[in-house]
Design a protein around this motif. Structure first.
Motif, short mmCIF file in Angstrom:
data_model
loop_
_atom_site.label_atom_id
_atom_site.label_comp_id
_atom_site.label_asym_id
_atom_site.label_seq_id
_atom_site.Cartn_x
_atom_site.Cartn_y
_atom_site.Cartn_z
N LYS A 1 21.02 10.43 7.41
CA LYS A 1 21.10 10.51 5.94
C LYS A 1 22.49 10.95 5.51
O LYS A 1 23.09 10.35 4.60
N PHE A 2 23.05 11.95 6.18
CA PHE A 2 24.38 12.44 5.81
C PHE A 2 25.47 11.42 6.12
O PHE A 2 26.45 11.31 5.38
N LEU B 1 25.21 8.94 3.24
CA LEU B 1 25.79 9.51 2.03
C LEU B 1 27.31 9.61 2.14
O LEU B 1 28.03 9.36 1.16
N GLY B 2 27.80 9.95 3.32
CA GLY B 2 29.24 10.01 3.54
C GLY B 2 29.88 8.64 3.40
O GLY B 2 30.97 8.50 2.84
N ALA C 1 32.68 14.63 -1.67
CA ALA C 1 31.32 14.30 -1.22
C ALA C 1 31.35 13.69 0.17
O ALA C 1 30.48 13.99 1.00
N LYS C 2 32.33 12.85 0.44
CA LYS C 2 32.47 12.25 1.78
C LYS C 2 32.64 13.34 2.81
O LYS C 2 31.92 13.38 3.82
N GLU D 1 31.97 16.60 2.64
CA GLU D 1 30.81 17.48 2.75
C GLU D 1 29.70 16.84 3.58
O GLU D 1 29.12 17.48 4.46
N ASN D 2 29.40 15.57 3.31
CA ASN D 2 28.30 14.91 4.02
C ASN D 2 28.65 14.65 5.47
O ASN D 2 27.80 14.83 6.35
N LYS E 1 28.33 17.81 7.38
CA LYS E 1 26.92 18.14 7.64
C LYS E 1 26.41 17.34 8.84
O LYS E 1 25.70 17.88 9.69
N ASN F 1 36.13 10.55 8.93
CA ASN F 1 36.37 11.40 7.78
C ASN F 1 37.87 11.50 7.48
O ASN F 1 38.30 11.32 6.35
#
Length: 133
Positions: A33-34, A37-38, A49-50, A52-53, A56, A93
């Motif tokens: 899921k992360f 979302l990333g 947001a990228k 953070e996800n 995670k 990332n």
């Protein structure tokens, strides 16, 4: 009780009552899921947001690495896979590299699917043993 409160209570209960195998499956699903979302945040140029996800997702993989039991042979095979997935997530990332993110996603998906089969076989064995008793 509002819908959000009911959903949160359900989620807490599903974690509290899950077997270790089911918790592992939930972590794999959370990681996927992360990653998703990333990826969406990466495509939308939402840097915070990228980050953070994907962090995670990395935290979940790191948790898998920290909880591997070295007494089992499979741990020696999983550790390099987890390490490589962590590397891919980090590089994706840093470099906004969708290809590396997709590779990490595919690897986590395969591990999750394998884990699902392990749980399924374990349940079948338990029920077969219980039926014979």
């Amino acid at each position: 009780m509002s819908y959000n409160q009911a959903f949160q209570a359900y989620q807490q209960n599903s974690v509290a009552t899950a077997s270790p195998g089911e918790l592992t499956l939930q972590l794999y699903n959370g990681c996927l899921k992360f990653i998703k979302l990333g990826r969406e945040a990466m495509e939308n140029k939402e840097i915070k947001a990228k980050n953070e996800n994907l962090q995670k997702a990395q935290n979940i993989i790191t948790e898998f690495m920290l909880t591997l039991n070295p007494d089992y042979e499979i741990s020696g095979q999983l550790m390099p896979l987890y390490d490589y997935i962590n590397y891919l997530l980090r590089q994706a990332n840093i470099n906004d590299d969708v290809a590396q993110l997709d590779e990490a996603d595919q690897m986590v998906r395969e591990l999750r699917d394998t884990w699902k089969e392990v749980i399924k076989l374990d349940r079948q064995n338990k029920y077969a043993s219980g039926a014979q008793a």
